[in-house]
Design an enzyme around this catalytic site. Structure first.
Site, PDB file in Angstrom:
ATOM      1  CD  GLU A 184      58.502 -41.480  80.837  1.00 53.22           C
ATOM      2  OE1 GLU A 184      58.894 -40.589  80.063  1.00 53.22           O
ATOM      3  OE2 GLU A 184      58.414 -41.319  82.070  1.00 53.22           O
TER       4      GLU A 184
ATOM      5  CB  SER B 179      57.763 -31.058  68.904  1.00 53.49           C
ATOM      6  OG  SER B 179      56.640 -30.436  69.499  1.00 53.49           O
TER       7      SER B 179
ATOM      8  CG  ASP C  33      62.543 -40.264  86.019  1.00 50.01           C
ATOM      9  OD1 ASP C  33      63.109 -39.202  85.695  1.00 50.01           O
ATOM     10  OD2 ASP C  33      61.605 -40.747  85.360  1.00 50.01           O
TER      11      ASP C  33
ATOM     12  CG  HIS D 266      64.449 -35.116  85.476  1.00 51.06           C
ATOM     13  ND1 HIS D 266      64.359 -34.572  84.211  1.00 51.06           N
ATOM     14  CD2 HIS D 266      64.250 -36.450  85.317  1.00 51.06           C
ATOM     15  CE1 HIS D 266      64.119 -35.539  83.326  1.00 51.06           C
ATOM     16  NE2 HIS D 266      64.050 -36.689  83.973  1.00 51.06           N
TER      17      HIS D 266
ATOM     18  CG  HIS E 155      67.177 -40.531  83.904  1.00 51.42           C
ATOM     19  ND1 HIS E 155      67.385 -39.744  82.789  1.00 51.42           N
ATOM     20  CD2 HIS E 155      65.883 -40.330  84.241  1.00 51.42           C
ATOM     21  CE1 HIS E 155      66.275 -39.123  82.461  1.00 51.42           C
ATOM     22  NE2 HIS E 155      65.341 -39.460  83.333  1.00 51.42           N
TER      23      HIS E 155
ATOM     24  CG  HIS F 254      61.910 -34.182  76.724  1.00 53.20           C
ATOM     25  ND1 HIS F 254      60.665 -34.548  76.273  1.00 53.20           N
ATOM     26  CD2 HIS F 254      61.861 -34.282  78.063  1.00 53.20           C
ATOM     27  CE1 HIS F 254      59.903 -34.840  77.322  1.00 53.20           C
ATOM     28  NE2 HIS F 254      60.594 -34.679  78.422  1.00 53.20           N
TER      29      HIS F 254
ATOM     30  CD  GLU G 222      65.001 -32.564  79.027  1.00 53.57           C
ATOM     31  OE1 GLU G 222      64.796 -33.762  79.240  1.00 53.57           O
ATOM     32  OE2 GLU G 222      64.391 -31.652  79.599  1.00 53.57           O
TER      33      GLU G 222
ATOM     34  CG  HIS H  24      63.002 -39.014  78.941  1.00 54.82           C
ATOM     35  ND1 HIS H  24      63.230 -37.666  78.961  1.00 54.82           N
ATOM     36  CD2 HIS H  24      63.128 -39.429  80.215  1.00 54.82           C
ATOM     37  CE1 HIS H  24      63.488 -37.280  80.209  1.00 54.82           C
ATOM     38  NE2 HIS H  24      63.434 -38.328  80.996  1.00 54.82           N
TER      39      HIS H  24
HETATM   40  C1  BEZ Z   1      57.339 -29.653  73.015  1.00 52.22           C
HETATM   41  O1  BEZ Z   1      57.084 -29.858  71.863  1.00 52.22           O
HETATM   42  O2  BEZ Z   1      58.009 -28.694  73.375  1.00 52.22           O
HETATM   43  C2  BEZ Z   1      56.821 -30.612  74.039  1.00 52.22           C
HETATM   44  C3  BEZ Z   1      56.018 -31.661  73.656  1.00 52.22           C
HETATM   45  C4  BEZ Z   1      55.548 -32.558  74.604  1.00 52.22           C
HETATM   46  C5  BEZ Z   1      55.911 -32.403  75.928  1.00 52.22           C
HETATM   47  C6  BEZ Z   1      56.723 -31.377  76.311  1.00 52.22           C
HETATM   48  C7  BEZ Z   1      57.186 -30.466  75.366  1.00 52.22           C
HETATM   49 FE   FE2 Z   2      63.397 -38.615  83.267  1.00 52.59          FE
END
Ligand code: BEZ
Ligand code: FE2
Length: 408
Positions: A212, A148, A311, A66, A64, A182, A144, A209
């Site tokens: 965390e 939301s 990470d 990035h 893992h 994500h 990825e 993830h």
């Molecule tokens: C999103 O909803 O895109 C988001 C939420 C928290 C952290 C990063 C992105």
């Molecule tokens: Fe990560």
């Protein structure tokens, strides 16, 4: 490819250190036996005799990282998760734009010098694809999915699909496409489910993830805590898109690589074990983002496979796997140092291979000849401590072979 024979003081196989053995390989590992027997079997092979203090390991696997955030050094705020996330959002464009191929290849090279012959790259934008194609290592390229906000998810899902397709065009290279969701708080469960179905259908490696930070747990469990202001400000949300349990249920019966998992409880551990999920342990990232330690003893006792991973440089200062292993060694004082060192070596070899499914990570006939060598500073007085001494006394390895080719 010409057969090569390497002889050294010790060869790591199946959690043991073999003495007086040598290894024969071309692109794949052919055989481990005495030097005399191998020379007789393969008289044309090139033979290299290394020091009696040298240990031959399978190449280490970092499950893992990035790469797209490799430009970060003194930009992102460390100490606590949500303030770090604010700093990511504030500086993301600047960091991504300054992360050119040179910055990424330098990060890839740091991994190589520490003996990483395969890595899992979480790609948020696809800007690391070219660097991963050109990397000497095997790369599992985790496209990825994030988003939301129900109004945005279709656009974001299509962008994710496009990146996934792009990364699937390199069948002749060492790249394998894969999927990363994500996190539970940042991906709407409807698109998370779609991506998981796609992973199952295409038999792709899947990662997310998970648990965390304390803030993540509090937000998912109670819709309160440090995330409350964040979601209200940036996404006009006053409750989480899913619960921890509902999110984890999405992955039932499909072994998934859960990254961090520091905040899991006994019920989660039971469910993770039942579903054969695996865990990426990133102790330095966890420390810098202010979370508590992974319950590693309980994870080992419950026979959950874990890997040790760096990470990204967005939450670390180097991608050197020996630095990560040393950090892990220091924080789990409830596990004997000898056992922990053995578990840690297993975590970046056999376990990590089982996560990324690369036919590497073990020195066994038919496996890829991904091999590293390192040299102990003195004669080990007992075989029982070779894992420990390898971790403690190594900063960088002596040599690296990938698919039998010497790359360092
Ligand atoms: C999103 O909803 O895109 C988001 C939420 C928290 C952290 C990063 C992105
Ligand atoms: Fe990560």
């Amino acid at each position: 490819m010409n057969i090569k024979i390497l002889k050294a003081g010790y060869i790591y196989q199946d959690g043991e250190y073999l003495c007086d053995s040598a290894i024969a390989f071309d692109k794949k590992i052919i055989k481990i036996d005495s030097l005399e027997n191998l020379k007789e079997l393969y008289p044309q092979a090139t033979v290299e005799i290394l020091s009696d203090l040298t240990v031959i390991y399978p190449g280490f696997i970092n499950t893992h990282t990035h790469l797209e955030f490799s430009a970060n050094k003194t930009t992102l705020e460390y100490g606590s998760f949500v303030p770090w996330l604010y700093s990511v959002i504030k500086s993301r464009d600047e960091l991504i734009n300054s992360c050119d191929d040179l910055v990424m290849s330098s990060a890839i090279n740091d991994m190589l010098r520490s003996g990483i012959t395969s890595f899992g790259a979480i790609s948020s934008y696809g800007s690391d694809l070219q660097s991963c194609i050109e990397a000497p290592q095997r790369v599992v390229f985790f496209n990825e999915l994030i988003g939301s906000d129900p109004k945005m998810v279709d656009v974001l899902y299509n962008d994710f699909l496009e990146r996934l397709n792009q990364s699937s065009n390199y069948a002749d290279s060492l790249i394998t496409p894969a999927i990363a969701i994500h996190s539970p708080y940042s991906v709407h469960p409807i698109v998370a489910q779609k991506a998981i179905n796609l992973a199952k259908h295409k038999k792709l490696t899947l990662s997310t993830h998970f648990m965390e930070s304390m803030a993540e747990k509090e937000w998912l469990d109670t819709n309160e805590g440090d995330f409350k202001e964040f979601f209200s400000k940036f996404l006009s949300q006053n409750s989480a898109v899913t619960s921890k349990e509902d999110f984890l249920n999405l992955f039932d019966n499909y072994s998934t690589h859960l990254v961090h998992a520091t905040q899991i409880d006994n019920d989660d551990i039971k469910k993770i074990a039942e579903n054969n999920h695996t865990i990426a342990h990133c102790p330095r990232s966890n420390r810098f983002l202010g979370t508590t330690n992974l319950p590693l003893k309980s994870i080992i006792d419950n026979k959950i496979k874990f890997t040790t991973a760096t990470d990204g440089l967005s939450s670390n200062y180097s991608l050197n796997i020996f630095e990560e292993l040393k950090s892990a060694l220091m924080i789990h004082s409830d596990i004997s140092v000898e056992l922990l060192a053995d578990e840690l070596i297993k975590s970046v070899t056999k376990n990590a291979n089982e996560v990324l499914n690369l036919n590497s990570g073990e020195l066994k006939e038919g496996y890829n000849a991904d091999i590293i060598t390192l040299t102990l500073p003195d004669i080990p007085s007992t075989l029982k401590h070779i894992s420990l001494w390898s971790i403690l006394h190594t900063k960088e390895v002596d040599s690296v072979f990938i698919a039998g080719k010497k790359v360092l």
